[in-house]
Design an enzyme around this catalytic site. Structure first.
Site: not given
Length: 409
Positions: A78, A80, A172-173, A377
């Site tokens: 992904h 993002d 996706e996040e 993150h």
């Protein structure tokens, strides 16, 4: 293989954070801009059928260089990065880790006391943040690894492989990465996401997931005359949280243990909103957890009046194990590839979800492979360069091994 490092650093510097509050798809235009960059690069290395659709999905084909038939394998990552922490102005740093604490800046340090996995990489190069942003190894490490593997296979035609499909997804996040994924157009029999953590991770089991949004309607009355009149929505929300098992929260759970997690609590006397995520690997326990929240809301409405607590609960994704186990050979294939490359597979359930969990239910069995990163993150994120190189090798080896499947799968 060293190209993966420069690729990752280049990708990490591009701001692609998704936005959970956006009503568009993808949620940010910057993902579309990055998608265009990836399209250009795929064409430059020689991929075929390169396209970006209206929703920002990037797909491409590596043509087969063999005569016999074999299954089409896919790889997915992904574009993002998480909105949990800033992804703007990312400044990756390559550090030769010799042990001890890494001072990322004056205020932020990466310490083995807090993050003991660091000690597994003494003597290796790792890529860190500068302490002001996340790094974006989730999942730009995966992007760079897939792109580098494709580049290698195109430059080394003596390595035999069947048809390979790749897809780079947006959002996706924020749980929307598979919303508009065209499985039929993708055309693979099975695929792998490169969206895992430390080297060796191989996952085909994930949480069942739901989100509960609670709107609590209070009654605001002057506190001097509030007796038997006021309903303090903040107090009701706090009471609801106290009804959930205190030891079943993310910070107290591990392995296959599920949890209740409050991700947002915004309150005033008149109205309070609470957002919970509910997770469990076991479907029966997952249903019980959802029922705990439902019954807590009913109990509070019985006390304060119908409509005090308004519950909206939606399932987000399910455990992919149910769909992958019937075709377990796709997991075995990746496990064998790792063993052949001197990597010890770490097969364990994901304490989260990936695009692969939803794709598996859409007809594309899709286990998850390590991308190498740690501490996603946040500013403590890092990725060892050796782990990324090994991930590239795993992708290449899987492509080689698929040839031997023939039509037997």
């Amino acid at each position: 293989m060293e190209k993966v490092i420069s690729r990752f650093i280049r990708y990490a510097k591009v701001h692609t954070t998704s936005d959970p509050k956006s009503q568009s798809f993808p949620s940010t235009d910057r993902q579309l801009d990055f998608a265009e960059q990836l399209v250009a690069e795929l064409k430059e290395i020689g991929m075929e059928d390169v396209e970006k659709d209206a929703n920002g999905y990037v797909m491409a084909t590596l043509p087969s260089n063999i005569e016999q038939d074999c299954p089409v394998v896919g790889f997915v990552a992904h574009m993002d990065t998480s909105p949990d922490f800033s992804g703007d102005n990312v400044n990756p740093q390559i550090i030769k880790y010799e042990g001890g604490t890494i001072q990322l800046n004056e205020k932020v340090a990466l310490s083995p006391e807090q993050f003991p996995d660091l000690l597994n990489y003494v003597g290796q190069e790792i890529i860190t943040t500068d302490g002001t942003t996340l790094l974006g190894a989730d999942d730009k490490a995966g992007l760079a690894e897939i792109m580098t593997a494709l580049d290698y296979l195109l430059e080394n035609p003596e390595v035999k492989h069947g048809k390979v499909r790749v897809c780079f997804t947006p959002d996706e996040e924020i749980g929307k990465g598979a919303d508009f994924f065209d499985v039929e157009r993708f055309g693979a029999k099975f695929a792998y996401t490169l969206d895992g953590g430390e080297i060796g991770e191989l996952e085909y089991e994930n949480f069942n997931a739901a989100m509960a949004t609670l709107t609590i309607n209070g009654r605001s009355v002057h506190p001097g005359a509030a007796k038997n009149k006021m309903i303090n929505a903040i107090e009701v929300g706090t009471r609801l949280m106290s009804m959930l098992p205190a030891n079943e929260r993310p910070e107290f759970t591990e392995k296959r243990e599920g949890f209740f997690h409050c991700v947002s609590f915004q309150g005033a006397v008149e109205k309070t909103s609470v957002t919970l995520i509910i997770r469990d690997h076991d479907m029966s326990l997952f249903k019980k957890r959802k029922n705990v929240v439902t019954q807590a809301c009913k109990f509070l409405n019985d006390i304060y009046g119908e409509g005090t607590v308004v519950l909206e609960m939606v399932d987000q994704y399910y455990n992919m194990r149910e769909k992958v186990e019937p075709v377990k050979y796709v997991v075995d294939l990746a496990e064998e590839a790792m063993h052949e490359l001197g990597i010890s597979p770490k097969i364990k359930p994901i304490r989260g979800g990936t695009d692969g969990s939803r794709l598996s239910y859409m007809g594309l069995p899709c286990p998850n492979i390590f991308a190498g990163g740690h501490n996603f993150h946040g500013p403590y994120e890092y990725v060892p360069t050796k782990s990324m190189i090994k991930a590239v090798e795993v992708v290449i080896r899987i492509c080689e091994k698929v040839v031997k499947l023939g039509d037997a799968s």
